[in-house]
Design a protein around this motif. Structure first.
Motif, short mmCIF file in Angstrom:
data_model
loop_
_atom_site.label_atom_id
_atom_site.label_comp_id
_atom_site.label_asym_id
_atom_site.label_seq_id
_atom_site.Cartn_x
_atom_site.Cartn_y
_atom_site.Cartn_z
N TYR A 27 0.78 -1.31 0.04
CA TYR A 27 -0.02 0.10 -0.11
C TYR A 27 0.81 1.17 0.16
N PHE A 28 2.27 1.29 0.81
CA PHE A 28 2.98 2.48 0.88
C PHE A 28 3.47 2.80 -0.58
N VAL A 29 3.93 1.61 -1.33
CA VAL A 29 4.57 1.76 -2.47
C VAL A 29 3.69 2.33 -3.42
N MET A 30 2.40 1.91 -3.56
CA MET A 30 1.38 2.16 -4.44
C MET A 30 1.08 3.50 -4.21
N ILE A 31 0.88 3.95 -3.04
CA ILE A 31 0.33 5.27 -2.83
C ILE A 31 1.68 6.40 -3.12
N SER A 32 2.69 6.19 -2.81
CA SER A 32 3.90 6.83 -2.98
C SER A 32 4.19 6.79 -4.50
N PHE A 33 3.78 5.80 -5.17
CA PHE A 33 3.97 5.69 -6.70
C PHE A 33 3.08 6.49 -7.33
N HIS A 34 1.88 6.62 -6.93
CA HIS A 34 0.80 7.50 -7.55
C HIS A 34 0.98 8.87 -7.12
N GLN A 35 1.50 9.21 -6.00
CA GLN A 35 2.02 10.60 -5.57
C GLN A 35 2.93 11.17 -6.64
N LEU A 36 3.89 10.35 -6.75
CA LEU A 36 5.13 10.78 -7.65
C LEU A 36 4.56 10.99 -9.01
N LEU A 37 3.36 10.32 -9.54
CA LEU A 37 2.80 10.39 -10.97
C LEU A 37 2.11 11.86 -10.91
N TYR A 39 2.91 14.40 -9.16
CA TYR A 39 3.94 15.34 -9.12
C TYR A 39 4.31 15.65 -10.74
N VAL A 40 4.44 14.55 -11.36
CA VAL A 40 5.11 14.66 -12.63
C VAL A 40 3.65 15.20 -13.71
N PHE A 41 2.71 14.46 -13.61
CA PHE A 41 1.90 14.81 -14.57
C PHE A 41 0.57 15.56 -13.75
N GLU A 42 -0.46 16.04 -14.50
CA GLU A 42 -1.71 16.74 -13.70
C GLU A 42 -1.99 15.85 -12.91
N PRO A 43 -2.30 16.38 -11.58
CA PRO A 43 -2.95 15.68 -10.32
C PRO A 43 -4.17 15.12 -10.94
N LYS A 44 -5.25 15.99 -11.46
CA LYS A 44 -6.59 15.56 -11.63
C LYS A 44 -6.45 14.16 -12.48
N ASN A 45 -5.66 13.97 -13.42
CA ASN A 45 -5.72 12.76 -14.41
C ASN A 45 -5.03 11.74 -13.79
N VAL A 46 -4.08 11.97 -12.69
CA VAL A 46 -3.61 10.74 -11.96
C VAL A 46 -4.52 10.11 -10.82
N VAL A 47 -5.26 11.10 -10.15
CA VAL A 47 -6.32 10.64 -9.47
C VAL A 47 -7.50 9.65 -10.10
N ILE A 48 -7.71 9.94 -11.26
CA ILE A 48 -8.76 9.38 -12.03
C ILE A 48 -8.02 7.89 -12.28
N THR A 49 -6.98 7.75 -12.82
CA THR A 49 -6.05 6.63 -13.17
C THR A 49 -6.06 5.86 -12.06
N PHE A 52 -8.25 3.20 -10.69
CA PHE A 52 -8.10 1.76 -11.28
C PHE A 52 -6.94 1.01 -11.04
N THR A 53 -5.74 1.70 -11.28
CA THR A 53 -4.50 1.12 -11.37
C THR A 53 -4.04 0.98 -10.01
N GLY A 54 -4.36 1.58 -9.11
CA GLY A 54 -3.85 1.39 -7.68
C GLY A 54 -4.30 0.07 -6.90
#
Length: 93
Positions: A27-37, A39-49, A52-54
């Motif tokens: 869970y920690f790896v998954m959350i930190s990975f998506h937080q990094l995404l 940071y790199v991409f637009e947060p609105k799109n990462v939350v939607i993605t 599902f991918t989480g």
């Protein structure tokens, strides 16, 4: 058909470490990975993605924890990955 006994973890402490590594460490790896995404991409799109991918990433990391021979190593890998993914937030970049 039951599992072959030679492949099962014998130590209850190792079983506990594998369960916690898969559940919490994954869970920690998954959350930190998506937080990094985020940071790199637009947060609105990462939350939607991430909705599902989480779950998929977490399930794969949970499975990998049980396939590892040593629970200590899998905890180490998950903590290192979490630290690497969290570097931009730790350094406030």
């Amino acid at each position: 058909m039951p599992a072959n006994k030679k492949y099962l973890t014998k130590s209850p402490f190792q079983k506990f470490l594998k369960i916690t590594a898969g559940f919490f460490g994954g869970y920690f790896v998954m959350i930190s990975f998506h937080q990094l995404l985020g940071y790199v991409f637009e947060p609105k799109n990462v939350v939607i993605t991430a909705a599902f991918t989480g779950y998929i990433l977490w399930a794969v990391l949970l499975l990998l924890a049980f396939l590892a021979k040593s629970a200590w190593k899998i905890w180490l890998y998950y903590l290192v990955l979490t630290g690497i993914f969290a570097i931009p937030f730790l350094l406030k970049l």
